[in-house]
Design an enzyme around this catalytic site. Structure first.
Site, PDB file in Angstrom:
ATOM      1  CG  HIS A  83      -4.365   6.013  -2.415  1.00  0.00           C
ATOM      2  ND1 HIS A  83      -3.827   5.681  -1.187  1.00  0.00           N
ATOM      3  CD2 HIS A  83      -5.152   7.089  -2.177  1.00  0.00           C
ATOM      4  CE1 HIS A  83      -4.281   6.509  -0.270  1.00  0.00           C
ATOM      5  NE2 HIS A  83      -5.087   7.378  -0.838  1.00  0.00           N
ATOM      6  CG  ASP A 219      -1.141   3.506  -0.698  1.00  0.00           C
ATOM      7  OD1 ASP A 219      -0.687   4.076  -1.704  1.00  0.00           O
ATOM      8  OD2 ASP A 219      -2.346   3.577  -0.351  1.00  0.00           O
ATOM      9  CB  SER A 645      -3.923   9.704   1.416  1.00  0.00           C
ATOM     10  OG  SER A 645      -4.745   8.684   1.879  1.00  0.00           O
TER      11      SER A 645
END
Ligand code: ARG
Ligand code: ASP
Length: 717
Positions: A83, A219, A645
């Site tokens: 992402h 991810d 992230s």
């Protein structure tokens, strides 16, 4: 027996006290290092950050200003989240070569894809410059004078700080402006896409699973940094060389277990852990609910269209995900703050604070902090709410208004800077609007607009509402705007922007969408923003003093500076949790869960055939756990937030055991109130990443350049 109970109790209290916090990597020696070792860490603070020799921090750059990444090979191979690389993966995708849907793998360096404007920034060293930043500040009469002088000092000090020609210096405030640190950085600009799994792995579960445990999302994405012949940052050139990092992380295939030590390094964006109860009350009762209601309305409309119309789905997928992400987060955050009684806990702390102020004889300095806060938060309430309505409706979710607002800024540019600046900005807008309109559907926006303008008229604070929105007939206004405005399509916009400033301004001022934006924006700039800024400035000053007071009066507490997009270290243990009565979550998820969630053809829960085949054949290569199962994600008590992230999750020895990408639903309140009971970060297990690269994608070239640490019982095949 009693004694044992007491010891156990003390131990538990102590264990809990040791978790949470985002610590400055250059200041870990002492208390943090001790705690980390007590939790099981085998390396030293000096291995994590050193100004003199290579350390873990040299392997952990800031990715594109918003995410974190880590180096995982001596040839500049970089790992981050799917992402985080999403926009870059998308930008290379076409209908024929849809890398978002199908994934992308470079089987040699020639196949890697360059990315315009993608940057990766390393920290070279960290310096405390607090004294220099405060020079000539303390005696200034007003807060805004002080802030001006601080800004001046910041630009002076960062400009003059000794560094190499290819390095930068930036200064950031810590502890709400009680401490200033300078970072010497190196920013690389030639960063190429190396690998990305299909979205059915990298975004598996999409919005339904977002912010939720148990999770089964792979991810991750891979990039490579390129440098000039001296291994320094350089603009893209096919003659550049793979970057040789000062440090890269060995990738562990050894796996983790409940209670193992983990730490996460990265660039958390923003937390507000020291807000007074009054501020938290406002977030829980007023600001979050308003924002949630607005986004809920917009998302419902968009979702309805996206499910019926594939073209609209493609147009809105990325925008939708962005809006949905924080929409969902605010819901979880609000619930969590309520359930954990965060306001009551804060009030309790404030009582104690007040007692300590008295006891320390610090009333003159700190005695009125809390009552001042209380008054200010009451004063700012309506302005803050009006500001949220304006930014959520006009600046974010009613697209026609966001377009109009860019024209409003264009008019301002003309008024303040004249014709040339106007023309430059206008040409810029014409080119940037082309891509924006490609992903715009006036049909969708019309329905969104009708809902949002109605909410605006009914629910935003009345005293700031323009007369034209009193007793609004939303449907009539919507029809009149969408049937006449030129802002509903790119051709119309180009027509509006044809001609010199006078002509353009005359035309746009006749457009009904523009007229509405102008009324709203003028009102906001005149009646809301100045007062909001004024009170907010007072609150920032109070917050700075409050922070100082807390550190002085609670010297034994573990006090860390709120996140500010600088490099931090957080640590804890792999741990399941109990989300609610009679429910217990385990700390590890497996590929089995993907198969359980599998819905063929579904846009969130489809699974690639090849992955199903590998699963059925139990063909997990070197990466299964000792029971022959393929681990997927795991959770731990690391205190993370947006920006973390892509952060490496490291084991006790500093090897990469996972890749951070999210938090659990019940703990999303951790930006405001961290509770070790329920706040967990979510990571993809590095074994799953290796498995996907190796067995799913067959990219042995990438596996070969990494240093992989296998379980002792197993040799590399
Ligand atoms: N919630 C995670 C974070 O805040 C992941 C967001 C990306 N995933 C998504 N489904 N939108 O960034
Ligand atoms: N998903 C977040 C990010 O993109 C991480 C988090 O908020 O936990 O940084």
């Amino acid at each position: 027996m009693k004694f044992i109970k007491l010891i156990v109790l003390l131990f538990v209290v102590q264990l809990q006290a040791q978790q949470g916090g985002m610590w400055i990597p250059s200041l870990l020696k002492g208390a943090n290092e001790k705690e980390m070792k007590a939790l099981g860490m085998k390396i030293s603070a000096d291995d994590i950050y050193s100004a003199n020799h290579s350390s873990l921090k040299d392997a952990v750059p800031h990715f594109d200003g918003g995410c974190t990444a880590e180096m995982i090979s001596p040839k500049g191979l970089l790992l981050t989240n799917h992402h985080c690389g999403y926009d870059n993966i998308q930008s290379h995708s076409t209908v024929e070569n849809d890398y978002l849907t199908n994934g992308f793998w470079a089987y040699n360096m020639e196949q890697e894809l360059p990315n315009k404007d993608l940057t990766v920034t390393f920290i070279i060293k960290i310096h405390d410059v607090t004294n220099k930043i405060f020079e000539g500040v303390l005696n200034l009469p007003t807060e805004s004078d002080k802030q001006k002088k601080i800004q001046q000092n910041i630009s002076e000090v960062s400009k003059n700080f000794t560094r190499e020609a290819w390095q930068d210096a930036m200064i950031r405030a810590f502890y709400d402006g009680n401490q200033y640190l300078l970072f010497v950085t190196e920013t690389f600009k030639d960063v190429r896409l190396v690998g990305a799994p299909p979205s059915s792995i990298g975004k598996f579960g999409s919005d339904t699973d977002n912010w939720v445990w148990p999770r089964h999302t792979g991810d991750f994405a891979l990039f490579r940094i390129y440098a000039d012949k001296d291994n320094r940052p350089a603009a893209f050139s096919k003659d550049n060389f793979p970057y040789k990092p000062k440090r890269y992380l060995p990738v562990s295939a050894q796996g983790i277990q409940e209670n193992d030590f983990t730490m996460v390094m990265g660039y958390p964006g923003r937390t507000q852990e020291y807000l007074p109860s009054f501020a938290v009350e406002q977030i829980v009762n007023d600001l979050n609910p308003a924002k949630i209601e607005i986004r809920d309305a917009a998302l419902k409309v968009q979702d309805g269209f996206m499910r019926k119309d594939n073209a609209i789905k493609i147009q809105y997928a990325s925008k939708y995900a962005g809006v949905a992400n924080y929409y969902k987060k605010w819901i979880g955050e609000t619930k969590g703050l309520k359930k954990s009684n965060a306001v009551a806990v804060k009030k309790e702390f404030e009582k104690k604070f007040q007692q300590r102020v008295l006891k320390a004889g610090k009333e003159p300095e700190y005695g009125s902090l809390l009552t001042d806060f209380e008054k200010n938060y009451a004063d700012i309430q309506e302005y803050a709410l009006a500001r949220d309505y304006f930014s959520e409706v006009v600046l974010r979710n009613a697209e026609i208004l966001t377009f109009g607002y860019r024209l409003y800024q264009l008019e301002q540019v003309y008024n303040s800077k004249g014709e040339q600046a106007f023309t430059d900005r206008k040409n810029n807008l014409i080119s940037s609007f082309e891509a924006i309109y490609k992903d715009y559907s006036p049909e969708v926006d019309e329905k969104v607009f009708e809902q949002l303008i109605d909410l605006y008229a009914k629910k935003s604070p009345k005293q700031f509402l323009p007369k034209s929105l009193n007793n609004l007939n939303a449907s009539a206004l919507t029809t009149s705007i969408f049937s006449s405005s030129k802002l509903t399509n790119y051709t119309g916009l180009r027509d509006l922007l044809k001609g010199d400033a006078k002509t353009v301004l005359k035309k746009i001022n006749q457009d009904k969408a523009y007229q509405l934006v102008k009324t709203l924006a003028d009102g906001f700039t005149k009646d809301v923003a100045p007062k909001f800024d004024e009170i907010n400035l007072k609150n920032s000053a109070l917050q700075r003093t409050y922070m100082k007071a807390i550190t002085e009066l609670f010297p034994k507490d573990r006090i860390f500076p709120d996140a500010n997009s600088t490099l931090r270290v957080t640590y804890g243990k792999v741990k399941g949790y109990k989300p609610s009565d009679a429910v217990q979550y385990e700390s590890v998820s497996y590929l089995d869960g993907v198969i359980e969630k599998y819905i063929p053809g579904d846009y969130e829960f489809d699974v690639p055939t090849k992955l199903v085949d590998l699963y059925n054949a139990k063909d997990f290569g070197n990466y299964a756990d000792k029971n022959g199962k393929m681990p997927l994600c795991f959770i731990a008590t690391n205190h993370t937030t947006g920006g973390n992230s892509g952060s490496p999750a490291l084991d006790a020895k500093g090897n990469l055991i996972g890749l951070n990408f999210d938090r659990v639903w019940e703990g999303t309140m951790s930006d405001i109130y961290y509770s070790p009971e329920i706040c967990r970060n979510i990571m993809v297990d590095s074994r799953y990443i290796l498995f996907i690269i190796d067995k799913f994608a067959g990219a042995k070239n990438l596996i070969d350049e990494m240093t992989i640490i296998y379980p002792k019982s197993r040799k590399a095949k």
